[in-house]
Write a protein that holds these residues in place. Structure first.
Motif, mmCIF file in Angstrom:
data_model
loop_
_atom_site.group_PDB
_atom_site.id
_atom_site.type_symbol
_atom_site.label_atom_id
_atom_site.label_comp_id
_atom_site.label_asym_id
_atom_site.label_seq_id
_atom_site.Cartn_x
_atom_site.Cartn_y
_atom_site.Cartn_z
ATOM 1 N N GLN A 44 0.480 -1.286 -0.343
ATOM 2 C CA GLN A 44 0.259 -0.013 -0.079
ATOM 3 C C GLN A 44 0.909 1.611 0.246
ATOM 4 O O GLN A 44 2.003 0.557 -0.162
ATOM 5 N N HIS A 45 0.419 2.587 -0.185
ATOM 6 C CA HIS A 45 1.154 3.471 -0.071
ATOM 7 C C HIS A 45 0.205 4.314 0.342
ATOM 8 O O HIS A 45 -0.520 4.412 0.539
ATOM 9 N N PRO A 46 0.980 5.736 0.870
ATOM 10 C CA PRO A 46 0.582 6.633 2.216
ATOM 11 C C PRO A 46 -0.358 7.354 0.584
ATOM 12 O O PRO A 46 0.092 7.298 -0.666
ATOM 13 N N PRO A 47 -0.896 8.457 1.026
ATOM 14 C CA PRO A 47 -1.928 8.833 0.054
ATOM 15 C C PRO A 47 -1.059 9.674 -0.570
ATOM 16 O O PRO A 47 -0.190 9.638 -0.378
ATOM 17 N N THR A 48 -1.053 9.357 -2.520
ATOM 18 C CA THR A 48 -0.757 9.962 -3.489
ATOM 19 C C THR A 48 -0.871 9.458 -4.878
ATOM 20 O O THR A 48 -1.830 8.373 -5.164
ATOM 21 N N TYR A 49 -0.963 11.379 -5.649
ATOM 22 C CA TYR A 49 -1.480 10.805 -6.363
ATOM 23 C C TYR A 49 -0.295 10.747 -7.406
ATOM 24 O O TYR A 49 0.269 11.301 -7.788
ATOM 25 N N THR A 50 -0.602 9.925 -8.284
ATOM 26 C CA THR A 50 0.069 9.768 -9.821
ATOM 27 C C THR A 50 -0.145 9.982 -11.112
ATOM 28 O O THR A 50 -1.438 9.675 -11.394
ATOM 29 N N LEU A 51 0.833 10.634 -12.150
ATOM 30 C CA LEU A 51 0.512 10.844 -13.627
ATOM 31 C C LEU A 51 1.211 9.463 -14.503
ATOM 32 O O LEU A 51 2.204 9.516 -14.186
ATOM 33 N N GLY A 52 0.664 9.346 -15.399
ATOM 34 C CA GLY A 52 1.392 8.241 -16.860
ATOM 35 C C GLY A 52 1.692 9.453 -17.597
ATOM 36 O O GLY A 52 1.774 10.451 -17.449
ATOM 37 N N LYS A 53 2.477 8.750 -18.374
ATOM 38 C CA LYS A 53 3.931 9.461 -19.193
ATOM 39 C C LYS A 53 2.868 10.268 -20.637
ATOM 40 O O LYS A 53 3.639 11.308 -20.913
ATOM 41 N N ARG A 54 1.436 10.291 -20.192
ATOM 42 C CA ARG A 54 0.983 11.046 -21.300
ATOM 43 C C ARG A 54 1.364 12.696 -20.146
ATOM 44 O O ARG A 54 0.791 13.817 -21.275
ATOM 45 N N ARG A 55 1.303 12.918 -18.803
ATOM 46 C CA ARG A 55 1.549 13.866 -18.352
ATOM 47 C C ARG A 55 0.216 15.055 -18.335
ATOM 48 O O ARG A 55 -0.224 16.422 -18.895
ATOM 49 N N ASP A 57 -1.976 16.896 -17.291
ATOM 50 C CA ASP A 57 -2.239 17.853 -15.437
ATOM 51 C C ASP A 57 -3.761 17.794 -15.768
ATOM 52 O O ASP A 57 -4.123 18.568 -14.047
ATOM 53 N N HIS A 58 -4.494 18.346 -16.236
ATOM 54 C CA HIS A 58 -5.553 19.230 -16.143
ATOM 55 C C HIS A 58 -6.132 17.546 -15.637
ATOM 56 O O HIS A 58 -7.966 18.328 -15.498
ATOM 57 N N ASN A 59 -6.658 16.964 -15.972
ATOM 58 C CA ASN A 59 -7.480 15.510 -14.571
ATOM 59 C C ASN A 59 -6.825 16.221 -13.711
ATOM 60 O O ASN A 59 -7.714 15.094 -12.470
ATOM 61 N N LEU A 60 -6.215 16.646 -13.154
ATOM 62 C CA LEU A 60 -5.714 16.651 -11.304
ATOM 63 C C LEU A 60 -6.663 19.036 -11.375
ATOM 64 O O LEU A 60 -6.406 19.492 -11.838
ATOM 65 N N LEU A 61 -7.906 18.144 -10.500
ATOM 66 C CA LEU A 61 -8.448 19.704 -10.403
ATOM 67 C C LEU A 61 -8.735 20.430 -9.362
ATOM 68 O O LEU A 61 -9.855 21.321 -8.785
ATOM 69 N N MET A 70 -3.157 18.562 2.082
ATOM 70 C CA MET A 70 -4.275 16.991 1.959
ATOM 71 C C MET A 70 -2.923 15.946 3.070
ATOM 72 O O MET A 70 -3.956 14.796 2.835
ATOM 73 N N GLY A 71 -1.381 16.981 2.831
ATOM 74 C CA GLY A 71 -1.027 14.812 3.393
ATOM 75 C C GLY A 71 -0.762 13.988 2.245
ATOM 76 O O GLY A 71 -1.152 13.199 2.754
ATOM 77 N N ALA A 72 -1.225 14.680 0.851
ATOM 78 C CA ALA A 72 -0.882 13.714 -0.522
ATOM 79 C C ALA A 72 0.138 14.166 -1.083
ATOM 80 O O ALA A 72 0.950 14.909 -1.161
ATOM 81 N N GLU A 73 0.843 13.125 -2.037
ATOM 82 C CA GLU A 73 2.050 13.827 -2.474
ATOM 83 C C GLU A 73 1.382 13.293 -4.085
ATOM 84 O O GLU A 73 0.308 12.936 -4.829
ATOM 85 N N LEU A 74 2.498 14.061 -5.219
ATOM 86 C CA LEU A 74 2.373 14.013 -6.618
ATOM 87 C C LEU A 74 2.896 13.509 -6.782
ATOM 88 O O LEU A 74 4.248 14.301 -7.234
ATOM 89 N N PHE A 172 -10.705 11.032 -4.444
ATOM 90 C CA PHE A 172 -10.660 10.956 -5.674
ATOM 91 C C PHE A 172 -11.608 12.089 -6.393
ATOM 92 O O PHE A 172 -11.546 12.155 -8.189
ATOM 93 N N ASP A 173 -11.766 12.849 -5.527
ATOM 94 C CA ASP A 173 -13.300 14.240 -5.882
ATOM 95 C C ASP A 173 -11.796 14.903 -6.144
ATOM 96 O O ASP A 173 -12.174 15.646 -7.145
ATOM 97 N N HIS A 174 -10.406 15.006 -6.118
ATOM 98 C CA HIS A 174 -9.928 16.007 -6.474
ATOM 99 C C HIS A 174 -9.105 15.786 -8.044
ATOM 100 O O HIS A 174 -8.110 16.155 -8.070
ATOM 101 N N ILE A 175 -9.346 14.613 -8.355
ATOM 102 C CA ILE A 175 -8.776 13.961 -9.950
ATOM 103 C C ILE A 175 -10.153 13.937 -11.261
ATOM 104 O O ILE A 175 -11.062 13.804 -10.750
ATOM 105 N N VAL A 176 -10.511 13.849 -11.875
ATOM 106 C CA VAL A 176 -10.761 11.994 -13.310
ATOM 107 C C VAL A 176 -10.320 11.562 -12.962
ATOM 108 O O VAL A 176 -8.892 11.159 -13.750
ATOM 109 N N PRO A 177 -10.990 10.558 -11.947
ATOM 110 C CA PRO A 177 -9.905 9.025 -12.227
ATOM 111 C C PRO A 177 -9.791 8.332 -13.528
ATOM 112 O O PRO A 177 -10.356 8.203 -14.674
ATOM 113 N N CYS A 178 -8.824 7.735 -13.780
ATOM 114 C CA CYS A 178 -8.206 7.575 -14.760
ATOM 115 C C CYS A 178 -8.433 8.439 -16.243
ATOM 116 O O CYS A 178 -8.154 7.610 -17.002
#
Length: 234
Positions: A44-55, A57-61, A70-74, A172-178
């Motif tokens: 498991q990971h601590p709270p973490t957002y990850t982006l794929g190689k297409r970058r 960023d607009h899907n991070l809201l 928020m205690g989260a990483e990107l 998940f409210d802070h992103i457009v999941p996938c």
């Protein structure tokens, strides 16, 4: 009758995203040169957002500056797929396996990953399915319960799957999941009517589903070695 191949399994608990990534990279190199057999990380990971190689960023809201509050990483990655969230109470598998030795193409590999999560959900009476066109991952109705993001390098896999046991879905409210707009996210806790066992058991069941679908025999590794392995590549 063919013999099952062995699969080294590291049960790592909660690991920071970067430590997990460094360990994957070391194992990926070792697997390419035949120093290790096919390997699976369960963690498991601590709270973490990850982006794929297409970058995408607009899907991070939300502004990136708000993530720290928020205690989260990107983190930016070289995997396929769009933005996703990793956090506590989510079961993650990172397979480091040779597709050539497994006799699998990329499409069949991804289909098997989907089947792994579908089989786990079925153990708890949850009918999960693969997504429709442009819908990656595994779904219950119109809500995603499991995400997939893989990388293939020289025929060796890394990154993998994340199955929602009971994470805080507010993240998940802070992103457009996938990158899929207008769809929700769910968890095993929300979808099952059964009383769930400990998360350790569910992690073990997910590993067992992986071994069953891919035809492996499990060999558990000594978790005390993990820290020294990751330190070597820091």
């Amino acid at each position: 009758m063919s013999l099952k191949r062995s699969l080294d399994v590291w049960k790592m608990g909660i690991v920071s995203y970067m430590d997990g990534l460094k360990f994957q990279e070391k194992l990926l190199s070792d697997r390419k040169f035949g120093k290790i057999p096919d390997t699976l990380l369960s963690l498991q990971h601590p709270p973490t957002y990850t982006l794929g190689k297409r970058r995408t960023d607009h899907n991070l809201l939300i502004p990136k500056a708000d993530l720290h509050k928020m205690g989260a990483e990107l983190h930016y990655t070289q995997r396929g797929g769009d933005i996703t969230f990793h956090g506590p109470h989510q079961a993650i598998l990172y397979p480091i396996i040779s597709l050539r030795d497994s006799g699998l193409g990329v499409r069949k590999y991804v289909e098997n990953l989907e089947l792994v999560m579908i089989e786990l959900a079925s153990l708890y009476g949850v009918s999960a399915r693969v997504g429709g066109k442009c819908e990656t991952g595994v779904w219950v109705g119109d809500k995603k319960i499991g995400a997939i993001g893989v990388r293939i390098s020289s025929g060796i896999t890394s990154h993998g799957i994340a199955f929602n046991i009971d994470p805080d879905l507010n993240y998940f409210d802070h992103i457009v999941p996938c990158g899929i707009a207008g769809k929700g996210v769910t968890s095993l806790r929300r979808e099952t009517e059964m009383i769930l066992p400990s998360e350790e058991i569910i992690h073990e069941e997910l590993v067992s589903c992986f071994a069953k679908v891919f035809g492996f025999t499990i060999i558990c590794k000594d978790n005390e070695l993990i820290l020294s392995e990751t330190e070597e590549v820091s």
